[in-house]
Design a protein around this motif. Structure first.
Motif, PDB file in Angstrom:
ATOM      1  N   LEU A 119      -3.263 -17.335 -29.291  1.00 40.48           N
ATOM      2  CA  LEU A 119      -2.044 -16.777 -28.209  1.00 40.48           C
ATOM      3  C   LEU A 119      -1.767 -15.261 -28.744  1.00 40.48           C
ATOM      4  N   ALA A 120      -2.379 -15.026 -29.153  1.00 40.23           N
ATOM      5  CA  ALA A 120      -1.875 -13.560 -28.899  1.00 40.23           C
ATOM      6  C   ALA A 120      -2.442 -12.750 -27.791  1.00 40.23           C
ATOM      7  N   LYS A 121      -3.667 -13.096 -27.752  1.00 37.23           N
ATOM      8  CA  LYS A 121      -4.530 -12.481 -27.181  1.00 37.23           C
ATOM      9  C   LYS A 121      -4.459 -12.763 -25.274  1.00 37.23           C
ATOM     10  N   LEU A 122      -3.974 -14.446 -25.123  1.00 38.07           N
ATOM     11  CA  LEU A 122      -3.369 -14.582 -23.763  1.00 38.07           C
ATOM     12  C   LEU A 122      -1.821 -14.383 -24.027  1.00 38.07           C
ATOM     13  N   CYS A 123      -1.434 -13.785 -24.314  1.00 33.78           N
ATOM     14  CA  CYS A 123      -0.277 -12.821 -24.229  1.00 33.78           C
ATOM     15  C   CYS A 123      -0.463 -11.315 -23.845  1.00 33.78           C
ATOM     16  N   ASP A 124      -1.264 -10.957 -24.838  1.00 35.78           N
ATOM     17  CA  ASP A 124      -2.180  -9.636 -24.303  1.00 35.78           C
ATOM     18  C   ASP A 124      -2.222 -10.081 -23.227  1.00 35.78           C
ATOM     19  N   ARG A 125      -3.231 -10.683 -21.977  1.00 37.21           N
ATOM     20  CA  ARG A 125      -3.955 -10.636 -21.063  1.00 37.21           C
ATOM     21  C   ARG A 125      -2.811 -11.232 -20.178  1.00 37.21           C
ATOM     22  N   HIS A 126      -1.706 -11.492 -19.993  1.00 35.62           N
ATOM     23  CA  HIS A 126      -0.454 -12.192 -19.732  1.00 35.62           C
ATOM     24  C   HIS A 126       0.160 -10.443 -18.779  1.00 35.62           C
ATOM     25  N   LEU A 127       0.646  -9.820 -20.455  1.00 37.20           N
ATOM     26  CA  LEU A 127       1.427  -8.762 -20.198  1.00 37.20           C
ATOM     27  C   LEU A 127       0.326  -7.618 -19.823  1.00 37.20           C
ATOM     28  N   GLU A 130      -0.375  -4.477 -14.525  1.00 33.17           N
ATOM     29  CA  GLU A 130      -1.053  -4.261 -13.555  1.00 33.17           C
ATOM     30  C   GLU A 130      -0.263  -4.785 -12.276  1.00 33.17           C
ATOM     31  N   ARG A 131       0.580  -5.759 -12.153  1.00 34.96           N
ATOM     32  CA  ARG A 131       1.221  -6.064 -11.034  1.00 34.96           C
ATOM     33  C   ARG A 131       2.059  -5.381 -10.199  1.00 34.96           C
ATOM     34  N   ILE A 132       2.497  -5.141 -11.470  1.00 38.10           N
ATOM     35  CA  ILE A 132       3.531  -3.482 -11.143  1.00 38.10           C
ATOM     36  C   ILE A 132       3.368  -2.079 -11.000  1.00 38.10           C
ATOM     37  N   GLU A 133       2.388  -1.792 -11.800  1.00 34.08           N
ATOM     38  CA  GLU A 133       1.485  -0.674 -11.218  1.00 34.08           C
ATOM     39  C   GLU A 133       0.958  -0.599  -9.797  1.00 34.08           C
ATOM     40  N   SER A 134       0.213  -1.521  -9.721  1.00 31.11           N
ATOM     41  CA  SER A 134       0.308  -1.852  -7.841  1.00 31.11           C
ATOM     42  C   SER A 134       1.682  -1.452  -6.827  1.00 31.11           C
ATOM     43  N   ARG A 146       3.667 -17.669 -25.781  1.00 32.22           N
ATOM     44  CA  ARG A 146       4.713 -16.904 -26.980  1.00 32.22           C
ATOM     45  C   ARG A 146       5.728 -18.004 -27.935  1.00 32.22           C
ATOM     46  N   ASP A 147       5.836 -18.755 -26.987  1.00 32.64           N
ATOM     47  CA  ASP A 147       7.170 -19.736 -28.156  1.00 32.64           C
ATOM     48  C   ASP A 147       5.929 -20.251 -28.886  1.00 32.64           C
ATOM     49  N   LEU A 160      -1.877 -22.098 -20.352  1.00 31.04           N
ATOM     50  CA  LEU A 160      -0.480 -21.449 -21.156  1.00 31.04           C
ATOM     51  C   LEU A 160       0.072 -20.304 -20.097  1.00 31.04           C
ATOM     52  N   ASP A 161       1.583 -20.267 -19.826  1.00 29.53           N
ATOM     53  CA  ASP A 161       2.367 -19.273 -19.258  1.00 29.53           C
ATOM     54  C   ASP A 161       2.678 -18.542 -20.265  1.00 29.53           C
TER      55      ASP A 161
END
Length: 72
Positions: free
Chosen positions: A43-51, A56-60, A13-14, A7-8
């Motif tokens: 779902l909360a854990k999945l959202c945390d992993r996405h965030l 990481e992508r932003i920091e890179s 989140r929805d 899930l994205d």
């Protein structure tokens, strides 16, 4: 409820918001409440992993930009 870990973020989140609304509305059996709570946790854990991945992508990207600027 889907247990699809692919899930994205927005879909997770929805669905999490729906779970919270159902739990807040009440009127559910203990078993149903526990099942929803468990789904909400997943779902909360999945959202945390996405965030975390987004962070990481932003920091890179920022590190790469800093390297380019330092090389200039």
């Amino acid at each position: 409820m889907s247990d699809d870990p692919t899930l994205d973020y927005e879909a997770a989140r929805d669905e999490l918001a729906e779970v919270v609304a159902k739990l807040e509305a009440g009127g559910l059996s203990l078993e149903d409440s526990l099942a929803l709570w468990e789904r909400g946790e997943a779902l909360a854990k999945l959202c945390d992993r996405h965030l975390a991945g987004a962070k990481e992508r932003i920091e890179s990207a920022l590190a790469a930009a800093d390297s380019e600027n330092a090389a200039s």
